[in-house]
Design a protein around this motif. Structure first.
Motif, short mmCIF file in Angstrom:
data_model
loop_
_atom_site.label_atom_id
_atom_site.label_comp_id
_atom_site.label_asym_id
_atom_site.label_seq_id
_atom_site.Cartn_x
_atom_site.Cartn_y
_atom_site.Cartn_z
N VAL A 1 0.84 -1.20 0.00
CA VAL A 1 0.00 0.00 0.00
C VAL A 1 0.88 1.25 0.00
N GLN A 2 1.91 1.24 0.81
CA GLN A 2 2.81 2.38 0.88
C GLN A 2 3.49 2.61 -0.48
N ARG A 3 3.92 1.55 -1.11
CA ARG A 3 4.59 1.67 -2.40
C ARG A 3 3.62 2.19 -3.46
N THR A 4 2.37 1.72 -3.42
CA THR A 4 1.36 2.15 -4.38
C THR A 4 1.03 3.63 -4.19
N VAL A 5 0.86 4.05 -2.94
CA VAL A 5 0.56 5.45 -2.66
C VAL A 5 1.73 6.34 -3.08
N CYS A 6 2.94 5.90 -2.82
CA CYS A 6 4.12 6.67 -3.20
C CYS A 6 4.20 6.80 -4.72
N LEU A 7 3.93 5.73 -5.44
CA LEU A 7 3.96 5.76 -6.89
C LEU A 7 2.89 6.70 -7.44
N ALA A 8 1.70 6.66 -6.84
CA ALA A 8 0.61 7.54 -7.27
C ALA A 8 0.96 9.00 -7.03
N LEU A 9 1.53 9.30 -5.86
CA LEU A 9 1.92 10.68 -5.57
C LEU A 9 3.02 11.16 -6.52
N THR A 10 3.98 10.29 -6.81
CA THR A 10 5.04 10.65 -7.74
C THR A 10 4.48 10.95 -9.12
N ALA A 11 3.57 10.10 -9.58
CA ALA A 11 2.94 10.32 -10.88
C ALA A 11 2.16 11.63 -10.90
N ALA A 12 1.46 11.93 -9.82
CA ALA A 12 0.69 13.17 -9.74
C ALA A 12 1.62 14.38 -9.78
N ILE A 13 2.74 14.31 -9.09
CA ILE A 13 3.70 15.42 -9.08
C ILE A 13 4.29 15.63 -10.47
N VAL A 14 4.64 14.54 -11.14
CA VAL A 14 5.22 14.65 -12.48
C VAL A 14 4.21 15.23 -13.46
N VAL A 15 2.98 14.75 -13.42
CA VAL A 15 1.95 15.24 -14.33
C VAL A 15 1.67 16.72 -14.06
#
Length: 51
Positions: free
Chosen positions: A11-25
């Protein structure tokens, strides 16, 4: 205990990946907006030759 830890890690890895994607976008959209705004400043330049 290991199962709960594993789920938490996923869950932590998924949330981190989602936040990273949101920041990049968000960064890409912001950069595109600034570049578009700079390309169309709202005024024109006329070059006149005096000779």
């Amino acid at each position: 205990m290991f199962g709960l830890s594993s789920i938490s890690w996923n869950v932590q890895r998924t949330v981190c990946l989602a936040l990273t994607a949101a920041i990049v976008v968000t960064s890409l959209i912001g950069g595109a907006y600034v570049a578009n705004h700079a390309a169309h400043p709202g005024y024109s330049v006329t070059i006149t030759q005096l000779a």
